[in-house]
Motif scaffolding. Sequence first.
Motif, short mmCIF file in Angstrom:
data_model
loop_
_atom_site.label_atom_id
_atom_site.label_comp_id
_atom_site.label_asym_id
_atom_site.label_seq_id
_atom_site.Cartn_x
_atom_site.Cartn_y
_atom_site.Cartn_z
N MET A 105 1.55 15.61 18.75
CA MET A 105 0.54 14.56 19.32
C MET A 105 0.84 13.19 18.28
O MET A 105 0.77 13.36 17.19
CB MET A 105 -0.86 15.18 18.91
N ALA A 106 0.86 12.16 19.04
CA ALA A 106 1.22 10.89 18.60
C ALA A 106 -0.18 10.54 17.52
O ALA A 106 -1.22 10.85 17.76
CB ALA A 106 1.32 9.84 19.39
N PHE A 107 0.06 10.06 16.34
CA PHE A 107 -1.08 9.33 15.54
C PHE A 107 -0.53 8.14 14.73
O PHE A 107 0.69 7.98 14.76
CB PHE A 107 -1.46 10.54 14.80
N ALA A 108 -1.31 7.50 14.16
CA ALA A 108 -0.99 6.37 13.36
C ALA A 108 -1.70 6.19 12.23
O ALA A 108 -2.87 7.07 11.91
CB ALA A 108 -1.35 5.10 14.08
N LEU A 109 -1.45 5.83 11.09
CA LEU A 109 -2.21 5.53 10.04
C LEU A 109 -1.76 4.27 9.29
O LEU A 109 -0.60 3.64 9.58
CB LEU A 109 -1.64 6.91 8.97
N VAL A 110 -2.50 4.06 8.32
CA VAL A 110 -2.09 2.86 7.44
C VAL A 110 -1.72 3.41 5.78
O VAL A 110 -2.91 3.93 5.30
CB VAL A 110 -2.90 1.71 7.58
N ALA A 111 -1.04 2.94 5.34
CA ALA A 111 -0.59 3.36 3.79
C ALA A 111 -0.75 2.51 2.81
O ALA A 111 -0.48 1.23 2.92
CB ALA A 111 0.83 4.24 3.55
N GLU A 112 -1.58 2.87 1.59
CA GLU A 112 -1.94 1.75 0.66
C GLU A 112 -0.33 1.62 0.18
O GLU A 112 -0.01 0.17 -0.06
CB GLU A 112 -2.82 2.30 -0.53
N LYS A 113 0.29 2.35 -0.18
CA LYS A 113 1.79 2.21 -0.63
C LYS A 113 2.78 3.03 0.07
O LYS A 113 2.10 4.29 0.48
CB LYS A 113 1.91 2.24 -2.07
N LEU A 114 3.99 2.83 0.35
CA LEU A 114 4.76 3.42 1.15
C LEU A 114 6.01 3.38 0.56
O LEU A 114 6.75 2.31 0.46
CB LEU A 114 4.84 3.14 2.71
N PHE A 115 6.59 4.49 -0.05
CA PHE A 115 8.26 4.63 -0.44
C PHE A 115 8.96 5.03 0.56
O PHE A 115 8.99 6.16 1.02
CB PHE A 115 8.03 5.37 -1.61
N GLU A 116 10.00 4.18 1.15
CA GLU A 116 10.41 4.57 2.41
C GLU A 116 11.82 4.96 1.90
O GLU A 116 12.76 5.53 2.86
CB GLU A 116 10.71 3.23 3.43
N GLY A 117 11.96 5.28 0.84
CA GLY A 117 13.32 5.92 0.32
C GLY A 117 14.13 4.92 -0.54
O GLY A 117 15.11 5.18 -1.44
N GLU A 118 13.84 3.48 -0.63
CA GLU A 118 14.58 2.74 -1.52
C GLU A 118 13.59 1.62 -1.83
O GLU A 118 13.70 1.22 -2.93
CB GLU A 118 15.68 1.79 -0.40
N LYS A 119 12.66 0.98 -1.27
CA LYS A 119 11.75 -0.01 -1.51
C LYS A 119 10.38 0.51 -1.37
O LYS A 119 10.08 1.42 -0.48
CB LYS A 119 12.06 -1.19 -1.22
N ILE A 120 9.26 -0.24 -1.95
CA ILE A 120 7.75 0.08 -1.95
C ILE A 120 7.28 -1.13 -0.94
O ILE A 120 7.56 -2.16 -1.05
CB ILE A 120 7.18 -0.16 -3.38
N LEU A 121 6.54 -0.54 0.11
CA LEU A 121 5.66 -1.41 0.96
C LEU A 121 4.25 -1.14 0.78
O LEU A 121 3.78 -0.22 0.22
CB LEU A 121 6.10 -1.21 2.47
N GLU A 122 3.48 -2.26 0.91
CA GLU A 122 2.31 -2.00 0.62
C GLU A 122 1.36 -2.39 2.11
O GLU A 122 1.51 -3.25 2.67
CB GLU A 122 1.64 -3.14 -0.57
N ASP A 123 0.26 -1.52 2.09
CA ASP A 123 -0.66 -1.93 3.21
C ASP A 123 0.11 -1.94 4.42
O ASP A 123 -0.27 -2.64 5.47
CB ASP A 123 -1.63 -2.98 2.98
N VAL A 124 0.76 -0.79 4.79
CA VAL A 124 1.76 -0.80 5.89
C VAL A 124 1.34 0.19 6.91
O VAL A 124 1.07 1.49 6.55
CB VAL A 124 3.14 -0.45 5.30
N PRO A 125 1.26 -0.31 8.19
CA PRO A 125 0.98 0.78 9.13
C PRO A 125 2.18 1.72 9.51
O PRO A 125 3.35 1.22 9.14
CB PRO A 125 0.55 -0.05 10.35
N LEU A 126 2.08 2.93 9.92
CA LEU A 126 2.93 3.82 10.41
C LEU A 126 2.69 4.79 11.59
O LEU A 126 1.36 4.96 11.75
CB LEU A 126 3.41 4.87 9.48
#
Length: 375
Positions: free
Chosen positions: A1-22
């Motif tokens: 089932m598809a879903f969405a979230l927003v992460a306060e911080k997201l480590f995508e494997g190399e760099k950090i993203l902030e307040d990022v939707p996924l």
Amino acid sequence: MAFALVAEKLFEGEKILEDVPLVVGDDGRIASIGEDPQSSAPYLHGLLAPGLVDIQVNGGGGVLFNQEPTVEGLRTMAEAHARYGTTAFLPTLITDRLDVMQNAANAVSSALSQQVPGVVGIHFEGPHLSVPKKGTHEQSFIRPLSNEEWEIYERGDLGIKVVTLAPETVPVEDIHRLASLGVRVCLGHSNADGKTVHSALQAGAVGFTHLYNAMSPLHSREPGMVGSALICDKAWCGIIADGHHVSAEAITLALKAKPRGKLLLVTDAMSLVGSDALSFPLFDRVVTREGDKLTSSTGELAGSHLDMMGAVRNISDWCDLDIYESLRMASLYPSQFLGLQSGKIAPGARADFILLDRNLQVQKTWIGGHQVYGD
């Protein structure tokens, strides 16, 4: 089932993203990162990071794979380790009878066909080992490679196959044959000299099982297996960062010697991880836990009481290692060793990720887009 979230911080494997939707799609893969979020998407406080990958798991949740080589046993192990961030693992069978090996192979085949979350293959640690470096393996089951084992290693329904062997006990022609079958050959539980190790690597071996432990040491005029593992830039090395198997100084040396990406965190976890029990039988012995140390009744270390996120925290604290590099050692690098397309949070990747709090404790775990741990 598809879903969405927003992460306060997201480590995508190399760099950090902030307040990022996924957004995760119906296929269990990441559909998008950074696009406008849905108004109903929950906001997750903490750090979203790639799921952890463990290539050496003997047990968990009260189950030892050797003793319960069944699909249900594998489910229990997977659920236990998901609590600590593991989203992919190799159930590991230590040296045992042929029928146990066959049952373990059948269990993994069934688990893969049933898509048991987390199971991606199998690791046979033995039975083709060196008696002087057997560790806690049962000596009476150590044996040469026979036609019956070949029938197991040749199977095409076992997912990713890893075999740990002592190169002084297996001819280089057989190591080459294993590699040609797609088996990832690792060297360990061995008293081999450097020349023998080099020949095995030339024949197709690609890694070393629990660096430093149960292998011939480095000497001034003989590299042994330890020195050979540190010298070989192409080979991967697993390491058990539990504070009992390897010192912080030895880990630091390995970090300095090995190219980035070639040192992998592993647990070598036994059945007590995720369990309240304090002991379990192992062949004709009893293994007892004192704190986080497992000792056989015959005196040697018997696997570990380590989980993957614990290994990440340990190596970061002890070796002054950046926490994001520590996470890569438990996610991206073992994924690369296994040939998995994971270890990163990116569009198109399988939605295997974990949510960590500020103390780097696992709060939630997702495998293939399904939340398997956490509220």
